[in-house]
Scaffold this active site. Sequence first.
Site, PDB file in Angstrom:
ATOM      1  N   CYS A   1      48.226  50.858  61.000  1.00 11.26           N
ATOM      2  CA  CYS A   1      49.098  50.924  59.811  1.00 11.26           C
ATOM      3  C   CYS A   1      50.499  51.427  60.122  1.00 11.26           C
ATOM      4  CB  CYS A   1      48.472  51.824  58.751  1.00 11.26           C
ATOM      5  SG  CYS A   1      47.031  51.081  58.007  1.00 11.26           S
TER       6      CYS A   1
HETATM    7  C1  LIG Z   1      38.669  54.710  50.161  1.00  6.84           C
HETATM    8  C2  LIG Z   1      38.910  55.594  48.973  1.00  6.84           C
HETATM    9  C3  LIG Z   1      39.718  54.846  47.912  1.00  6.84           C
HETATM   10  C4  LIG Z   1      37.559  55.989  48.350  1.00  6.84           C
HETATM   11  O1  LIG Z   1      37.752  56.910  47.310  1.00  6.84           O
HETATM   12  P1  LIG Z   1      36.890  58.258  47.240  1.00  6.84           P
HETATM   13  O2  LIG Z   1      37.251  58.927  45.994  1.00  6.84           O
HETATM   14  O3  LIG Z   1      37.086  58.998  48.528  1.00  6.84           O
HETATM   15  O4  LIG Z   1      35.428  57.698  47.099  1.00  6.84           O
HETATM   16  P2  LIG Z   1      34.102  58.054  47.923  1.00  6.84           P
HETATM   17  O5  LIG Z   1      34.007  57.126  49.087  1.00  6.84           O
HETATM   18  O6  LIG Z   1      34.039  59.514  48.183  1.00  6.84           O
HETATM   19  O7  LIG Z   1      33.022  57.643  46.850  1.00  6.84           O
HETATM   20  C5  LIG Z   1      32.858  58.326  45.596  1.00  6.84           C
HETATM   21  C6  LIG Z   1      31.693  57.740  44.843  1.00  6.84           C
HETATM   22  O8  LIG Z   1      32.032  56.401  44.422  1.00  6.84           O
HETATM   23  C7  LIG Z   1      31.041  55.482  44.915  1.00  6.84           C
HETATM   24  N1  LIG Z   1      31.718  54.207  45.243  1.00  6.84           N
HETATM   25  C8  LIG Z   1      32.256  53.847  46.425  1.00  6.84           C
HETATM   26  N2  LIG Z   1      32.763  52.593  46.350  1.00  6.84           N
HETATM   27  C9  LIG Z   1      32.523  52.175  45.088  1.00  6.84           C
HETATM   28  C10 LIG Z   1      32.805  50.973  44.410  1.00  6.84           C
HETATM   29  N3  LIG Z   1      33.446  49.958  44.994  1.00  6.84           N
HETATM   30  N4  LIG Z   1      32.440  50.876  43.096  1.00  6.84           N
HETATM   31  C11 LIG Z   1      31.810  51.880  42.483  1.00  6.84           C
HETATM   32  N5  LIG Z   1      31.515  53.054  43.086  1.00  6.84           N
HETATM   33  C12 LIG Z   1      31.870  53.191  44.375  1.00  6.84           C
HETATM   34  C13 LIG Z   1      30.456  56.146  46.127  1.00  6.84           C
HETATM   35  O9  LIG Z   1      29.176  55.653  46.403  1.00  6.84           O
HETATM   36  C14 LIG Z   1      30.447  57.597  45.704  1.00  6.84           C
HETATM   37  O10 LIG Z   1      29.329  57.819  44.868  1.00  6.84           O
HETATM   38  P3  LIG Z   1      28.539  59.235  44.886  1.00  6.84           P
HETATM   39  O11 LIG Z   1      29.564  60.244  44.428  1.00  6.84           O
HETATM   40  O12 LIG Z   1      27.445  58.998  43.923  1.00  6.84           O
HETATM   41  O13 LIG Z   1      28.132  59.447  46.304  1.00  6.84           O
HETATM   42  C15 LIG Z   1      39.697  56.863  49.368  1.00  6.84           C
HETATM   43  O14 LIG Z   1      38.867  57.723  50.116  1.00  6.84           O
HETATM   44  C16 LIG Z   1      40.922  56.551  50.190  1.00  6.84           C
HETATM   45  O15 LIG Z   1      41.795  55.810  49.792  1.00  6.84           O
HETATM   46  N6  LIG Z   1      41.060  57.218  51.355  1.00  6.84           N
HETATM   47  C17 LIG Z   1      42.168  57.032  52.241  1.00  6.84           C
HETATM   48  C18 LIG Z   1      41.979  55.737  52.904  1.00  6.84           C
HETATM   49  C19 LIG Z   1      43.102  55.328  53.779  1.00  6.84           C
HETATM   50  O16 LIG Z   1      44.246  55.640  53.591  1.00  6.84           O
HETATM   51  N7  LIG Z   1      42.755  54.558  54.771  1.00  6.84           N
HETATM   52  C20 LIG Z   1      43.686  54.001  55.624  1.00  6.84           C
HETATM   53  C21 LIG Z   1      43.285  52.606  55.781  1.00  6.84           C
HETATM   54  S1  LIG Z   1      44.326  51.818  56.893  1.00  6.84           S
END
Ligand SMILES: CC(C)(COP(=O)(O)OP(=O)(O)OC[C@H]1O[C@@H](n2cnc3c(N)ncnc32)[C@H](O)[C@@H]1OP(=O)(O)O)[C@@H](O)C(=O)NCCC(=O)NCCS
Length: 375
Positions: free
Chosen positions: A156
């Site tokens: 990225c």
């Molecule tokens: C990826 C991201 C959006 C996920 O958001 P989050 O709030 O961390 O979500 P989590 O993965 O902790 O999941 C939270 C809950 O939502 C659920 N969930 C995950 N994906 C889901 C989806 N598509 N739909 C519904 N629920 C979902 C999970 O199972 C989890 O459930 P639980 O609490 O019962 O265990 C976030 O972590 C993020 O943006 N992180 C930075 C990523 C980044 O910058 N990456 C660089 C890439 S180049």
Amino acid sequence: MHQPVITGTGVFTPEQTITNAELVEAFNAYAEKFNAAHASEIAAGEVDAKDASSVEFIFKASGIEQRYVLDKKGILNPDIMHPVLRERSDDEPGVMAEMALDACTKALKEAGVDASEVDLVICAASNHERAYPAIAVEIQQLLGAGGFAFDMNVACSSATFGIQAASDMLRAGSARKALVVNPEICSGHLEWRDRDCHFIFGDVCTATLIERDDEAKSPLFKIRSTRCATEFSNNIRNNNGFLRRARTEGQDLDDQRDMQFMQNGRKVFKEVVPMVSAHILSHMNDEGIEPDNLKRMWLHQANKSMNDFVGRKVLGRTPEPEEQPNILQDYANTSSAGSIIAFSKHSDGLSKGDICVICSFGAGYSVGSVIVEKL
Ligand SMILES: CC(C)(COP(=O)(O)OP(=O)(O)OC[C@H]1O[C@@H](n2cnc3c(N)ncnc32)[C@H](O)[C@@H]1OP(=O)(O)O)[C@@H](O)C(=O)NCCC(=O)NCCS
């Protein structure tokens, strides 16, 4: 030493979009089919059932509303779940080169520069379509540019690291006019069957033209200073590579999950936000720039809350929307291109002398900041 300036930017945006509703509908159809096909293993506790995705979760967790892609049909087909692109002969332009040509042509037009004047092309992206010859050399040839060209990959952060490499070469005199181009076909390395990340990415290509100030016809921004930093982490990883054939386990590459994008999103969020804020603040401090004097931040576009945190930490207050423009609601995460889309589309309303920062961050971990001054 010469002074590098940005004289043009260009964005290639694919024609097709996928809304969160379309994406979730396709994913849920895939999950239902999977669960039906594995009903007995799921009942026996041998296979985990696939949970449904949700539009509400995606928007709340990321701020993303839609993404542009090269092929929505394949991605939304529950039996395929990845883009399907026509195979091209070796005599045709590659997909990345074709996207790059569009973005570079727009950047050159804005600057009033002919492609033949360019003597450096850096194709800086998270993934390259092939190992060699370098995509950048193909872009150089398609443009009719001279000099030399090479590919680089810092995930990225590829765009800002590319801008630093080009700026340093311009300063030193080894190049005069450089195109840093970021064709990102993120749909190709996203696992669309993984609920945790299937909503994250989109496709796009950005280009930035950098010239020496004494040769630039229409300079837009002076590149005051660049800074890159890396720190190894496995929290964003993709194991695809030339050794895939050498792996001893199953040959069904489609099922090798680690050959696509993988991340521990929570950890990335928690670890990268403080790293990025500290990086920008120390870069500004070393340049004698007070937070009050920072007029705009074009940040990497991965997650809206992440950007809100970084913006608050850097400015010491909640930034106004125009001070920290986001484009991820429309484009999703486009890897290295995100901060450059924001820069290209939201540079209006600044006055001569205004100080701003372009900042990318991501896998590596990597963070790159480019402090620019409006001309
Ligand atoms: C990826 C991201 C959006 C996920 O958001 P989050 O709030 O961390 O979500 P989590 O993965 O902790 O999941 C939270 C809950 O939502 C659920 N969930 C995950 N994906 C889901 C989806 N598509 N739909 C519904 N629920 C979902 C999970 O199972 C989890 O459930 P639980 O609490 O019962 O265990 C976030 O972590 C993020 O943006 N992180 C930075 C990523 C980044 O910058 N990456 C660089 C890439 S180049």
